[in-house]
Write a protein that holds these residues in place. Structure first.
Motif, PDB file in Angstrom:
ATOM      1  N   LEU A 195      -3.819  10.622  -2.549  1.00 27.56           N
ATOM      2  CA  LEU A 195      -2.728   9.926  -1.884  1.00 27.56           C
ATOM      3  C   LEU A 195      -1.696  10.950  -1.427  1.00 27.56           C
ATOM      4  O   LEU A 195      -1.213  11.752  -2.210  1.00 27.56           O
ATOM      5  CB  LEU A 195      -2.104   8.915  -2.844  1.00 27.56           C
ATOM      6  N   THR A 196      -1.346  10.888  -0.142  1.00 18.04           N
ATOM      7  CA  THR A 196      -0.480  11.899   0.455  1.00 18.04           C
ATOM      8  C   THR A 196       0.720  11.253   1.128  1.00 18.04           C
ATOM      9  O   THR A 196       0.757  10.044   1.366  1.00 18.04           O
ATOM     10  CB  THR A 196      -1.258  12.731   1.489  1.00 18.04           C
ATOM     11  N   VAL A 197       1.696  12.098   1.464  1.00 16.59           N
ATOM     12  CA  VAL A 197       2.880  11.627   2.186  1.00 16.59           C
ATOM     13  C   VAL A 197       2.481  11.071   3.542  1.00 16.59           C
ATOM     14  O   VAL A 197       2.995  10.032   3.982  1.00 16.59           O
ATOM     15  CB  VAL A 197       3.889  12.786   2.349  1.00 16.59           C
ATOM     16  N   ASP A 198       1.565  11.738   4.219  1.00 15.95           N
ATOM     17  CA  ASP A 198       1.138  11.271   5.545  1.00 15.95           C
ATOM     18  C   ASP A 198       0.519   9.878   5.480  1.00 15.95           C
ATOM     19  O   ASP A 198       0.726   9.047   6.373  1.00 15.95           O
ATOM     20  CB  ASP A 198       0.143  12.260   6.154  1.00 15.95           C
ATOM     21  N   SER A 199      -0.258   9.623   4.422  1.00 16.13           N
ATOM     22  CA  SER A 199      -0.863   8.292   4.309  1.00 16.13           C
ATOM     23  C   SER A 199       0.211   7.237   4.040  1.00 16.13           C
ATOM     24  O   SER A 199       0.125   6.116   4.553  1.00 16.13           O
ATOM     25  CB  SER A 199      -1.924   8.276   3.207  1.00 16.13           C
ATOM     26  N   ALA A 200       1.234   7.584   3.276  1.00 17.99           N
ATOM     27  CA  ALA A 200       2.331   6.639   3.039  1.00 17.99           C
ATOM     28  C   ALA A 200       3.071   6.347   4.333  1.00 17.99           C
ATOM     29  O   ALA A 200       3.382   5.179   4.640  1.00 17.99           O
ATOM     30  CB  ALA A 200       3.287   7.206   1.990  1.00 17.99           C
ATOM     31  N   VAL A 258       0.840  -1.201   0.000  1.00 20.83           N
ATOM     32  CA  VAL A 258       0.000   0.000   0.000  1.00 20.83           C
ATOM     33  C   VAL A 258       0.875   1.251   0.000  1.00 20.83           C
ATOM     34  O   VAL A 258       0.652   2.196  -0.768  1.00 20.83           O
ATOM     35  CB  VAL A 258      -0.960   0.004   1.206  1.00 20.83           C
ATOM     36  N   ALA A 259       1.883   1.257   0.880  1.00 17.99           N
ATOM     37  CA  ALA A 259       2.798   2.400   0.916  1.00 17.99           C
ATOM     38  C   ALA A 259       3.511   2.565  -0.423  1.00 17.99           C
ATOM     39  O   ALA A 259       3.752   3.694  -0.874  1.00 17.99           O
ATOM     40  CB  ALA A 259       3.818   2.206   2.038  1.00 17.99           C
ATOM     41  N   GLY A 260       3.810   1.441  -1.094  1.00 14.04           N
ATOM     42  CA  GLY A 260       4.462   1.516  -2.393  1.00 14.04           C
ATOM     43  C   GLY A 260       3.597   2.172  -3.452  1.00 14.04           C
ATOM     44  O   GLY A 260       4.088   2.955  -4.270  1.00 14.04           O
ATOM     45  N   VAL A 261       2.295   1.866  -3.441  1.00 16.98           N
ATOM     46  CA  VAL A 261       1.372   2.506  -4.381  1.00 16.98           C
ATOM     47  C   VAL A 261       1.384   4.020  -4.176  1.00 16.98           C
ATOM     48  O   VAL A 261       1.470   4.801  -5.132  1.00 16.98           O
ATOM     49  CB  VAL A 261      -0.054   1.955  -4.202  1.00 16.98           C
ATOM     50  N   ILE A 262       1.315   4.429  -2.921  1.00 12.23           N
ATOM     51  CA  ILE A 262       1.265   5.860  -2.615  1.00 12.23           C
ATOM     52  C   ILE A 262       2.582   6.530  -2.984  1.00 12.23           C
ATOM     53  O   ILE A 262       2.609   7.624  -3.579  1.00 12.23           O
ATOM     54  CB  ILE A 262       0.942   6.067  -1.124  1.00 12.23           C
ATOM     55  N   MET A 263       3.700   5.875  -2.658  1.00  9.62           N
ATOM     56  CA  MET A 263       5.003   6.451  -2.974  1.00  9.62           C
ATOM     57  C   MET A 263       5.184   6.606  -4.479  1.00  9.62           C
ATOM     58  O   MET A 263       5.705   7.629  -4.960  1.00  9.62           O
ATOM     59  CB  MET A 263       6.119   5.589  -2.382  1.00  9.62           C
ATOM     60  N   GLN A 264       4.749   5.610  -5.258  1.00 11.51           N
ATOM     61  CA  GLN A 264       4.866   5.705  -6.711  1.00 11.51           C
ATOM     62  C   GLN A 264       4.065   6.891  -7.251  1.00 11.51           C
ATOM     63  O   GLN A 264       4.517   7.608  -8.147  1.00 11.51           O
ATOM     64  CB  GLN A 264       4.382   4.409  -7.357  1.00 11.51           C
TER      65      GLN A 264
END
Length: 934
Positions: A571-576, A519-525
């Motif tokens: 999608l935000t940095v905080d969510s990642a 999940v974090a990878g999706v947001i980071m991409q």
């Protein structure tokens, strides 16, 4: 009225019509009813007047009454306050006026103002609502049944004694229309079905309704309808269906004329969104429509997008485009083959416009996938078979067929001709260019993406009650859904989080952590693609080292494909950071601390960019604890094992898709072979019916599926070991736990092996001189820890070791274990105690008298008697060299042991020395040179 000749205009008639309409706002219901009757009588008089049957006369009548439409638009609040029956009266009059108008007069109605044009189309929407026809067994519905203002839903009456003359004339006009040829040879009007008549019917429909109304005052419409003679009831349904078809087809014709006028900017409308067109098209699609409508709809739909595709497909019209896609997919489910095929052409028209306007289908593919996800909750996905098992429904089968046909180039031209559309309709050639942007390869990708989502959703629905029993299948189902929707970030994340929750319920902490990382990878991409974060591509690559299954399907086009309600912009940095912290917590619970370190290294840049020193201090404190935990694992005399792995082979037709497949399962480190056998037996026994049984194959021998009993399901469960990256798989050495745990950092595995002892005479075990070994190496589809608990085996290789190779390998393994212990660096005096304990354990197993049977057994088996004569010179030399090296390392180890021990270990050291001397004496009988070597 209006005059003695059709050409005469009568001012008084116009005033009368205006006064009648204004009377509809009267407080007295009786006065409103009288006004309706008078207006309809006027319309009927003119419809049946023999003087006004020529086309030019009908045009004159239409122009005479045309101000009525303007009055309606001016007084829409009055119109909305009318009863349903009164509204139908007014709308029939309005439609009859519009039908006979010439195009120039109709266009003038749209030239006054944008607001007035919108009101005109609001009136058309009311026509579609109030004259919608629904049978109780209607099979062509694109929307759930609605209930009208009268509360009787699909039984609301549309036939009234007041309205019947004008309505009959309206329907007769519709049925008498010659086939009007539309652009691209599309037929808009088709002849409607003839009225049903029968000599046995008791009286006319009108008389029957009049009697039913008078005898059942206050009764519901359903009761009134059911009181009719069956033939009259059938005639009533046909009458209402014809009326609905006439209204819908006329609205469609008006849309075509409006679209043509809008293309040359000759009317007043919102050209940025074309909201009049989008609203009326959605009103058409969301209502039940007869087959005649759908046949006429597609040419108009094609012309709309040819003229206004650039406007209709902009982001501001996402809601419209998404709803169009939904209803086209809904039509692709219909049993009616003609409508289903037209739905496929409609989808291809959308794809063509995506190519034409954007040169790509990425955004449309996202939209279609989202729409398909919503449609799956609107249709029947599964059905019960006669044997009580679940299977996919006919609706799903028809939808799958439609999605396959979407990408079939060989049938496209025939389908276009069948729909009365030019075969060049799918060409995406822009002005001034000869390049056709339409690419069948990309269309096939769209089709495959939709089919993956359909199959994943269907499999999940079929799993149904087994979701709570078979946790492995449940996890794979969530995983399939997540990957089917991988190009839609929102849906991809949603299913990954469902999978994460499922793993946490199973206490599969490592797998749950991998889901959080994904999940974090999706947001980071998404953030890196927008260049609005503190991370870069190198951080995404670092994350993929932790979770190699981070989706590669998220292209920049998909991430940029914002669709209303969905999109990467949320999608935000905080969510990642939130999901990275969750992953850190779950990896800690799994004691995979090396992953925790990598996760925190990705969080730290965020806090640095924000100067969040308090959070940075916490992160570095956590890192300190993590590195200390890693040191403890590496220095522990007990090898650290994070999980156990088992290879499971499935055999038997009753296992369905699992038949003849192999998987590697990752289980908690305390799960033994007997535990997983019991668990899998419970799962698959619950899936079998009374005609099938389950059998566990107790060993790891090769299975020939053709030799197994039919009607029996077989599971072969074998313990396997993970293979390190630098491990030599061709080595004949035995594999020991201390070697497997040597590198705490290497905890990502995609190769596994197991050894199977056998003899050439068919027995599993034999003497050393007869004991062969088969080493099987398995490669999995992905690496552990993964998003699921089991991975499919995609490659299997075997290599056999002869008895002498086994013997040499056993000796080399013991030699290597001692050498590793002697050469491993120690950083402090505090490390000497663990080293002494480990060295004592290995020496005791090597030179103590009571365990000498291993080395001595090898000498007896291969260096004496007849077996020695069968050895090749090279094999004999290798065996002797291995024995000499083993004894030399033992001697060195005993010397190191003497320096490490205290007084309390002197007796144990003496036993080791005596054992070494005894072993040397025994070996000298087979290898005389050993005395001089040592």
């Amino acid at each position: 009225m209006p005059g003695r000749e059709p050409s005469e205009r009568n001012y008084l008639s116009t005033v009368l019509v205006q006064e009648l309409f204004m009377t509809w706002d009267h407080d007295d219901v009786v006065q409103r009813l009288k006004a309706s009757r008078i207006l309809v009588v006027l319309m009927c008089k003119h419809e049946f007047d023999a003087r006004y049957q020529k086309v030019e006369d009908k045009l004159y009548i239409a122009q005479l009454y045309f101000p009525l439409i303007g009055l309606i638009l001016d007084e829409m609040p009055v119109f909305y306050n009318l009863s349903t029956t009164q509204k139908r009266d007014v709308l029939i009059c309005a439609l009859q006026i519009i039908r006979n108008l010439d195009d120039m007069s109709l266009t003038k109605a749209w030239q006054q103002s944008v607001a007035r044009t919108r009101l005109f189309f609001k009136l058309l929407e009311e026509c579609l609502v109030l004259f919608e026809f629904k049978k109780a067994t209607e099979g062509l519905s694109t929307a759930p049944p609605s209930v009208t203002a009268e509360g009787d839903g699909l039984f609301s009456p549309k036939y009234s004694d007041l309205l019947s003359p004008a309505v009959h004339e309206y329907i007769n006009e519709a049925s008498r229309q010659e086939n009007r040829v539309m652009p691209e040879n599309g037929y808009l009007w088709q002849r409607l079905s003839p009225q049903i008549s029968s000599p046995s019917q008791p009286y006319s429909l009108r008389e029957a309704l009049a009697q039913a109304h008078s005898s059942r005052m206050g009764a519901s419409s359903r009761a009134m309808r059911e009181s009719l003679h069956p033939i009259l009831r059938q005639k009533l349904e046909l009458w209402e269906e014809n009326l609905s078809a006439s209204v819908s087809l006329q609205v469609l014709e008006i849309v075509e004329k409006f679209s043509e006028a809008a293309s040359i900017h000759s009317i007043a409308t919102d050209y940025l969104k074309l909201d009049c067109i989008t609203a009326i098209v959605m009103a058409c699609l969301s209502r039940n429509q007869p087959v005649a409508f759908w046949k006429a709809f597609l040419p108009v739909f094609n012309n709309l997008f040819n003229r206004h595709g650039g406007t209709l497909m902009v982001r501001e019209n996402d809601r419209f485009l998404k709803q169009v896609a939904f209803y086209l997919l809904r039509l692709a489910v219909f049993r009616n083959e003609s409508i289903r095929r037209r739905a496929v052409i409609g989808l291809q028209i959308l794809i063509r416009n995506s190519f034409y306007n954007f040169q790509s289908t990425a955004r449309l593919r996202v939209m279609l996938t989202i729409t398909l996800s919503e449609l799956m909750s609107d249709i029947q996905v599964t059905q019960m078979r006669s044997d009580g098992c679940m299977e996919e429904s006919g609706e799903i089968g028809r939808l799958r067929k439609s999605l396959v046909e979407l990408a079939q180039e060989n049938i496209a031209h025939d389908r276009l001709r069948e729909c009365s559309i030019s075969i060049s309709a799918l060409d995406a050639v822009t002005e001034g260019s000869r390049e056709n942007r339409w690419r069948w390869g990309e269309v096939r990708e769209v089709s495959m993406a939709l089919l993956r989502a359909l199959d994943a959703g269907t499999e999940h629905a079929l799993l149904g009650p087994m979701l709570g029993v078979d946790k492995y299948a449940a996890a794979e189902s969530y995983h399939s859904l997540a990957w089917a929707y991988a190009h839609v970030p929102d849906l991809h994340i949603m299913w990954l989080l469902h999978l994460c929750d499922a793993h946490q319920e199973m206490q599969s902490w490592a797998e749950a952590a991998q889901c959080a990382v994904a999940v974090a990878g999706v947001i980071m991409q998404a953030l890196v693609g927008r260049s609005d974060a503190v991370w870069g591509k190198e951080h995404v690559d670092a994350l993929k080292k932790i979770c190699p299954m981070v989706s590669d399907l998220l292209t920049s086009d998909s991430l940029a494909a914002e669709v209303e309600g969905y999109g990467a912009s949320k999608l935000t940095v905080d969510s990642a950071v939130k999901y990275l912290q969750l992953a850190n917590k779950l990896f800690s619970q799994a004691e995979l601390f090396h992953f925790c370190a990598g996760i925190l290294e990705l969080i730290i840049p965020v806090y640095k960019s924000r100067y969040a020193y308090g959070q940075l201090a916490k992160c570095h404190t956590s890192l300190t604890g993590i590195y200390e935990a890693i040191l403890d694992q590496e220095s522990s005399p007990i090898p650290f094992i994070d999980a156990t792995y088992y290879r499971v082979g499935f055999y038997g037709e009753c296992l369905g898709k699992l038949n003849k497949k192999e998987y590697v399962y990752r289980e908690a480190r305390d799960v033994r072979l007997g535990d997983i056998m019991e668990k899998l037996s419970h799962i698959y026994e619950s899936k079998l019916d009374g005609d099938h049984t389950l059998h566990i194959i107790p060993d790891s021998r090769h299975v020939n599926a053709d030799e197994l009993q039919p009607g029996v399901c077989y599971l072969q469960i074998t313990s396997v070991d993970p293979v390190m990256e630098d491990e030599d798989l061709e080595s004949r050495k035995e594999r020991v736990a201390s070697h497997l745990s040597a590198s705490i950092r290497a905890r990502v595995f995609d190769h596994f092996l197991f050894d199977t002892p056998f003899t050439k005479n068919g027995k599993t075990q034999g003497g050393l001189e007869d004991q062969w070994k088969r080493r099987t190496v398995l490669e999995t589809e992905g690496s552990f820890p993964a998003l699921v608990n089991r991975l499919l085996v995609v490659k299997s290789q075997s290599r056999e070791f002869s008895p002498i190779e086994n013997a040499i390998g056993m000796i080399e393994t013991r030699t290597a274990a001692l050498r590793n212990e002697l050469e491993e660096p120690r950083s402090s005096e505090g490390d000497q105690l663990p080293r002494l304990q480990s060295l004592q354990r290995i020496l005791q197993g090597s030179v103590a008298v009571q365990v000498n049977s291993g080395v001595l057994g090898v000498c007896t088996a291969f260096l004496s008697g007849e077996p020695a004569t069968r050895l090749r010179s090279q094999e004999l030399q290798q065996l002797i060299a291995a024995l000499l090296e083993f004894m030399a390392v033992c001697k060195r180890a005993i010397r190191v042991h003497s320096r490490l021990i205290g007084e309390e270990d002197q007796d144990f050291h003496s036993q080791l020395v005596n054992g070494f001397q005894s072993l040397t004496a025994e070996l000298s009988h087979y290898i005389p040179a050993i005395l001089s070597e040592l």
